[in-house]
Enzyme design. Sequence first.
Site, PDB file in Angstrom:
ATOM      1  N   GLY A   2       0.763  -1.348  -0.014  1.00  0.00           N
ATOM      2  CA  GLY A   2       0.129  -0.079  -0.098  1.00  0.00           C
ATOM      3  C   GLY A   2       0.868   1.548   0.117  1.00  0.00           C
ATOM      4  N   LYS A   3      -0.034   2.195  -0.432  1.00  0.00           N
ATOM      5  CA  LYS A   3       1.138   3.316  -0.764  1.00  0.00           C
ATOM      6  C   LYS A   3       0.384   4.974   0.135  1.00  0.00           C
ATOM      7  CE  LYS A   3       5.737   4.265  -0.477  1.00  0.00           C
ATOM      8  NZ  LYS A   3       6.874   4.267  -0.057  1.00  0.00           N
ATOM      9  N   GLY A   4       0.324   5.443   0.540  1.00  0.00           N
ATOM     10  CA  GLY A   4      -0.072   6.941   1.047  1.00  0.00           C
ATOM     11  C   GLY A   4       0.793   8.305   0.625  1.00  0.00           C
TER      12      GLY A   4
END
Length: 428
Positions: A117-119
């Site tokens: 995941g990444k934000g």
Amino acid sequence: MSNATAVDAADAKMDEFNPFQAMAKRFEVASDHLGLEPGVRDVLRTPDRELTVAIPVEMDDGSIRVFKGYRVQHNFLRGPCKGGIRFAPNVHLDEVRALAAWMTWKCSVVDVPFGGGKGGVICNPIELSTGELERITRRYTASILDILGPDRDVPAPDMNTNEQTMAWIMDTYSMHQRRTSTAVVTGKPLNLGGSRGRREATGRGVMISCREALKTMGLQPNETGVVVQGSGNVGGIGALLLHREGHRILSISDMYGAIYNEKGLDMPAVLAWLKDKGRLEGYPEADHLTSAEQLALECDVLIPAATENQIHSENVDQVKAKLIIEGANGPTTALADKVLEDRGVMVVPDILANAGGVTVSYFEWVQDRMGYFWTEEIVNSRLEQIMVGAFSEVYAKSKEHGVSMRTGAYIQAIERVVTVYRMRGIFA
Ligand code: GLU
């Protein structure tokens, strides 16, 4: 364009600087080697969930601004999604998508039980006060709260975020849960469920990757001159650890330019200067170069540890290094890959070279869940074991398939995710 002849028609259509296309290109090449069927490719390529949130914040002067934030969960087949959160003015959705997918492959390469995941939040941290950063972080966390959790999605630091940012995320999440939950985020301060060795872990992994790669080339540390792009958590610490191992650090850069000394920089002194002055400019025992000049330096090893798309079709011909260790995510474009490969330059890809960070994030998550904390020696020796093992597996894959280290790493990563996908099947 100097290397246009080396580019086939399909490549010519792709946007060289779009990170998601760059990821997809490498994914396709590895999937061809594995003979993956189209449906499975679609499953693995497509991000599972993408959340875009508005972040209204009251600024110090009383005005209100609305920032935009993203959290992309690429794949959870091997475990909870894992990956950092970056704050930068040029964050965009395709970048966050690519970074999320790279996390899936990275966790798989080092075989830690996470998906990717990444934000990201579009903002310029240099212009923001600590209070404003805290309010952005807390509201962003609250807005993505439903998809976070130690068994769902576990963020970590990335560009322009740090231990303090992680402490705010942990606190915001915990206040909503009405209980303290440390394992929801990694890269926290030591006295708040952080792990010993986490801060240095990415740089340490870079150092280990460099050492293992040089062994395959029959080179000793004291025979190698190293150029490092970036002097933050990855480049700065990586350069310091390589310096301690006996390498000559010829040059290091920050966002304003680079310093160079052909006899080798005194890394502890350089980092002390940087800490004190906030930039490398003016450092006495070195020449000053532009970032473009730095990438063209004569050297054995080049470590791009700043950001994406630094080595591309227009400058790849100037790169003289025999070995590239990708400290940053996506620093080389897919078009440049091809040129480097043809020239026989060894590239240890991001999803392997910078995996030390997420590996110790995994240790942190484990320690938080046990409530029992390890010594730095244990953390470092387990990190060493994982990085050395992953390097040799990827090296073996690349030899087995007669491909680059990058394609070898993707093959290794995709194989592991596909195995789990075939076991779990499609929930319907
Ligand atoms: N942001 C780091 C990376 O790109 C660390 C991610 C993590 O520890 O979850 O690998």
